[in-house]
Motif scaffolding. Structure first.
Motif, PDB file in Angstrom:
ATOM      1  N   ALA A  89       5.959 -12.854  14.322  1.00  0.00           N
ATOM      2  CA  ALA A  89       5.874 -13.104  12.884  1.00  0.00           C
ATOM      3  C   ALA A  89       4.431 -13.086  12.401  1.00  0.00           C
ATOM      4  CB  ALA A  89       6.518 -14.457  12.568  1.00  0.00           C
ATOM      5  N   HIS A  90       3.525 -13.552  13.249  1.00  0.00           N
ATOM      6  CA  HIS A  90       2.118 -13.679  12.862  1.00  0.00           C
ATOM      7  C   HIS A  90       1.388 -12.337  12.803  1.00  0.00           C
ATOM      8  CE1 HIS A  90      -1.951 -15.263  12.662  1.00  0.00           C
ATOM      9  NE2 HIS A  90      -2.253 -14.585  13.755  1.00  0.00           N
ATOM     10  N   ILE A  91       1.678 -11.436  13.723  1.00  0.00           N
ATOM     11  CA  ILE A  91       0.874 -10.218  13.849  1.00  0.00           C
ATOM     12  C   ILE A  91       1.217  -9.142  12.822  1.00  0.00           C
ATOM     13  CG2 ILE A  91       0.520 -10.597  16.311  1.00  0.00           C
ATOM     14  CD1 ILE A  91       2.599  -8.484  16.895  1.00  0.00           C
ATOM     15  N   ILE A  92       2.345  -9.267  12.139  1.00  0.00           N
ATOM     16  CA  ILE A  92       2.751  -8.230  11.182  1.00  0.00           C
ATOM     17  C   ILE A  92       1.736  -8.092  10.055  1.00  0.00           C
ATOM     18  CG2 ILE A  92       4.501  -7.585   9.482  1.00  0.00           C
ATOM     19  CD1 ILE A  92       6.581  -8.841  11.360  1.00  0.00           C
ATOM     20  N   LYS A  93       1.248  -9.224   9.544  1.00  0.00           N
ATOM     21  CA  LYS A  93       0.272  -9.185   8.450  1.00  0.00           C
ATOM     22  C   LYS A  93      -1.007  -8.483   8.892  1.00  0.00           C
ATOM     23  CE  LYS A  93      -2.370 -12.080   5.263  1.00  0.00           C
ATOM     24  NZ  LYS A  93      -2.733 -13.464   4.864  1.00  0.00           N
ATOM     25  N   THR A  94      -1.488  -8.817  10.091  1.00  0.00           N
ATOM     26  CA  THR A  94      -2.716  -8.202  10.593  1.00  0.00           C
ATOM     27  C   THR A  94      -2.534  -6.694  10.760  1.00  0.00           C
ATOM     28  OG1 THR A  94      -3.367 -10.216  11.741  1.00  0.00           O
ATOM     29  CG2 THR A  94      -4.355  -8.163  12.505  1.00  0.00           C
ATOM     30  N   ALA A  95      -1.370  -6.283  11.264  1.00  0.00           N
ATOM     31  CA  ALA A  95      -1.106  -4.856  11.451  1.00  0.00           C
ATOM     32  C   ALA A  95      -1.169  -4.116  10.124  1.00  0.00           C
ATOM     33  CB  ALA A  95       0.261  -4.670  12.099  1.00  0.00           C
ATOM     34  N   LYS A  96      -0.635  -4.731   9.070  1.00  0.00           N
ATOM     35  CA  LYS A  96      -0.653  -4.100   7.751  1.00  0.00           C
ATOM     36  C   LYS A  96      -2.065  -4.083   7.172  1.00  0.00           C
ATOM     37  CE  LYS A  96       4.125  -5.265   6.501  1.00  0.00           C
ATOM     38  NZ  LYS A  96       4.992  -6.049   5.579  1.00  0.00           N
ATOM     39  N   GLU A  97      -2.792  -5.185   7.338  1.00  0.00           N
ATOM     40  CA  GLU A  97      -4.151  -5.268   6.788  1.00  0.00           C
ATOM     41  C   GLU A  97      -5.102  -4.298   7.487  1.00  0.00           C
ATOM     42  OE1 GLU A  97      -5.062  -9.386   7.287  1.00  0.00           O
ATOM     43  OE2 GLU A  97      -4.368  -9.916   5.283  1.00  0.00           O
ATOM     44  N   GLY A  98      -4.731  -3.907   8.715  1.00  0.00           N
ATOM     45  CA  GLY A  98      -5.577  -2.982   9.459  1.00  0.00           C
ATOM     46  C   GLY A  98      -5.513  -1.560   8.934  1.00  0.00           C
ATOM     47  N   VAL A  99      -4.574  -1.289   8.035  1.00  0.00           N
ATOM     48  CA  VAL A  99      -4.452   0.044   7.444  1.00  0.00           C
ATOM     49  C   VAL A  99      -5.268   0.073   6.155  1.00  0.00           C
ATOM     50  CG1 VAL A  99      -2.872   1.782   6.539  1.00  0.00           C
ATOM     51  CG2 VAL A  99      -2.151   0.312   8.427  1.00  0.00           C
ATOM     52  N   LYS A 100      -6.419   0.723   6.212  1.00  0.00           N
ATOM     53  CA  LYS A 100      -7.314   0.804   5.059  1.00  0.00           C
ATOM     54  C   LYS A 100      -7.731   2.248   4.837  1.00  0.00           C
ATOM     55  CE  LYS A 100      -9.336  -3.823   5.392  1.00  0.00           C
ATOM     56  NZ  LYS A 100     -10.608  -4.596   5.417  1.00  0.00           N
ATOM     57  N   ALA A 101      -8.301   2.504   3.655  1.00  0.00           N
ATOM     58  CA  ALA A 101      -8.742   3.859   3.332  1.00  0.00           C
ATOM     59  C   ALA A 101     -10.118   3.819   2.691  1.00  0.00           C
ATOM     60  CB  ALA A 101      -7.752   4.539   2.387  1.00  0.00           C
ATOM     61  N   ARG A 102     -10.835   4.904   2.868  1.00  0.00           N
ATOM     62  CA  ARG A 102     -12.109   5.090   2.190  1.00  0.00           C
ATOM     63  C   ARG A 102     -12.157   6.509   1.658  1.00  0.00           C
ATOM     64  NH1 ARG A 102     -18.016   5.449   3.135  1.00  0.00           N
ATOM     65  NH2 ARG A 102     -18.892   4.064   1.586  1.00  0.00           N
ATOM     66  N   PRO A 103     -12.469   6.803   0.417  1.00  0.00           N
ATOM     67  CA  PRO A 103     -12.993   5.867  -0.576  1.00  0.00           C
ATOM     68  C   PRO A 103     -11.975   4.823  -1.044  1.00  0.00           C
ATOM     69  CG  PRO A 103     -12.510   7.979  -1.586  1.00  0.00           C
ATOM     70  CD  PRO A 103     -12.355   8.166  -0.103  1.00  0.00           C
ATOM     71  N   GLU A 104     -12.479   3.723  -1.607  1.00  0.00           N
ATOM     72  CA  GLU A 104     -11.627   2.607  -1.995  1.00  0.00           C
ATOM     73  C   GLU A 104     -10.616   2.983  -3.065  1.00  0.00           C
ATOM     74  OE1 GLU A 104     -14.078  -0.632  -3.108  1.00  0.00           O
ATOM     75  OE2 GLU A 104     -14.898  -0.944  -1.100  1.00  0.00           O
ATOM     76  N   SER A 105     -10.871   4.074  -3.766  1.00  0.00           N
ATOM     77  CA  SER A 105      -9.941   4.503  -4.816  1.00  0.00           C
ATOM     78  C   SER A 105      -8.574   4.873  -4.251  1.00  0.00           C
ATOM     79  CB  SER A 105     -10.523   5.705  -5.570  1.00  0.00           C
ATOM     80  OG  SER A 105     -10.765   6.794  -4.683  1.00  0.00           O
ATOM     81  N   LEU A 106      -8.518   5.099  -2.925  1.00  0.00           N
ATOM     82  CA  LEU A 106      -7.236   5.439  -2.294  1.00  0.00           C
ATOM     83  C   LEU A 106      -6.406   4.203  -1.972  1.00  0.00           C
ATOM     84  CD1 LEU A 106      -8.558   8.144   0.214  1.00  0.00           C
ATOM     85  CD2 LEU A 106      -7.509   8.510  -2.022  1.00  0.00           C
ATOM     86  N   GLU A 107      -7.027   3.006  -2.080  1.00  0.00           N
ATOM     87  CA  GLU A 107      -6.296   1.776  -1.785  1.00  0.00           C
ATOM     88  C   GLU A 107      -5.271   1.499  -2.883  1.00  0.00           C
ATOM     89  OE1 GLU A 107      -6.429  -0.073   0.797  1.00  0.00           O
ATOM     90  OE2 GLU A 107      -8.325   0.352   1.808  1.00  0.00           O
ATOM     91  N   PRO A 108      -4.170   0.811  -2.550  1.00  0.00           N
ATOM     92  CA  PRO A 108      -3.193   0.439  -3.575  1.00  0.00           C
ATOM     93  C   PRO A 108      -3.846  -0.375  -4.692  1.00  0.00           C
ATOM     94  CG  PRO A 108      -2.313   0.039  -1.384  1.00  0.00           C
ATOM     95  CD  PRO A 108      -3.756   0.394  -1.205  1.00  0.00           C
TER      96      PRO A 108
END
Length: 328
Positions: free
Chosen positions: A116-135
């Protein structure tokens, strides 16, 4: 300790197992299971059963698999059917997830709790650059954080003193081992790179700030600024992980009033005039003298790359450095 099985199609699980070990150190009760092109479901199940049997305990097992509904998932799902009260599966395996699972075993004894704990970290580890691509919702949160005002000078927060969870000398500064292994075991809320050189190098500064792990802010400050911050009561709730590029920077900060009792020595890059002490540490005469001066001040040293390594002593390394420098 919760046993962990990393399972995938092809060599992905083996690769992420090696990456996790490189960053977090060697792990007990962890195994990788792969489905090769010439194998079928029974082969995967047999590998999983063998891995489980090799663990110290079969009471708590966590499967991290690549794809929901794929063969590795299906075989893990068959195996946990008789153990749903204690075993668990998380699909969508990525490296942040694996590292977080390793770190969670220090404080959690349940496969369900870790899953239950690691799901959030797994999702937060998905990032993009440039920041304009972030949700858009993510950018909105970041903008709100930037707009929060600073506390007035003289405000006392908590006991008014920074808590230093780790001070590390590492010529690579903020990299994978620090951002994951050391951050997960020391739990800072702020990583501070203390360096005049980096603070005045816009590119390096930006790269470091972008490399901060999810949930932890990263700052790059000159040494004099760190000395000033160390005396500011507004940072009383700060749990800081300090990173120094050189022992000279660390000594200057300590002399200025940064209250450190122990310094972790991680890596010191080789350059002209230095001698290699081991695979990650190189020193010159000034480095040796600097460490000896800190020792006289009562600073303790912990020599190791990652938390899982055994603590090493600095004195034998200083002795070797002196011998090597004398023979140059």
């Amino acid at each position: 300790m919760v046993g962990i099985i990393l399972a995938s199609h092809g060599g992905f699980a083996e690769g992420i197992y090696q990456s996790g070990e490189m960053i977090f150190g060697k792990q007990e009760n962890v195994a990788s299971v792969v489905l090769m092109p010439n194998e079928g479901p029974d082969d995967v199940r047999a590998k999983m059963e063998a891995a489980i049997a090799s663990f110290d305990s079969q009471d708590e097992i966590l499967f991290l698999v690549d794809l929901w509904g794929g063969t590795p998932f299906n075989q893990a799902n068959n195996l946990i059917e008789a153990h749903l009260d204690k075993w668990a599966i998380v699909a969508g395996m990525n490296l942040p997830m694996v590292i977080e699972a390793y770190a969670s075993r220090f404080s959690m004894d349940s496969a369900h709790d870790i899953a239950a704990h690691i799901i959030k970290t797994a999702k937060e580890g998905v990032k993009a650059r440039p920041e304009s691509l972030e949700p858009k919702e993510e950018k909105a949160v970041q903008k709100e954080e930037k707009q929060q005002g600073a506390l007035p000078p003289g405000t006392v927060v908590g006991d008014g003193k920074i808590k230093y969870v780790l001070a590390r000398i590492d010529s690579r500064l903020l990299h994978g081992q620090v951002a994951t292994a050391w951050t997960k075991t020391t739990l800072p809320n702020r990583i501070i790179v203390v360096s005049d050189n980096v603070a005045h190098d816009k590119l390096r500064k930006n790269l470091i700030m972008q490399a901060a792990p999810p949930g932890v802010k990263a700052n790059v400050v000159p040494i004099d600024k760190m000395i000033e911050v160390a005396k500011d009561p507004r940072f009383g709730n700060t749990k800081a992980l300090l990173l120094f590029e050189t022992p000279q920077d660390a000594l200057r900060a300590i002399k200025g009033g940064v209250d450190l009792k122990e310094v972790n020595v991680g890596s010191m890059a080789h350059s002209v005039g230095k001698v290699a002490i081991n695979t990650v540490l190189s020193m010159d005469e000034d480095d040796v003298k600097t460490f000896e001066e800190m020792e006289k001040m009562g600073i303790q040293f912990d020599v190791r790359k990652v938390p899982n390594d055994s603590k090493g002593k600095l004195d034998p390394l200083l002795k070797k450095a002196k011998e090597e420098l004398a023979n140059k």
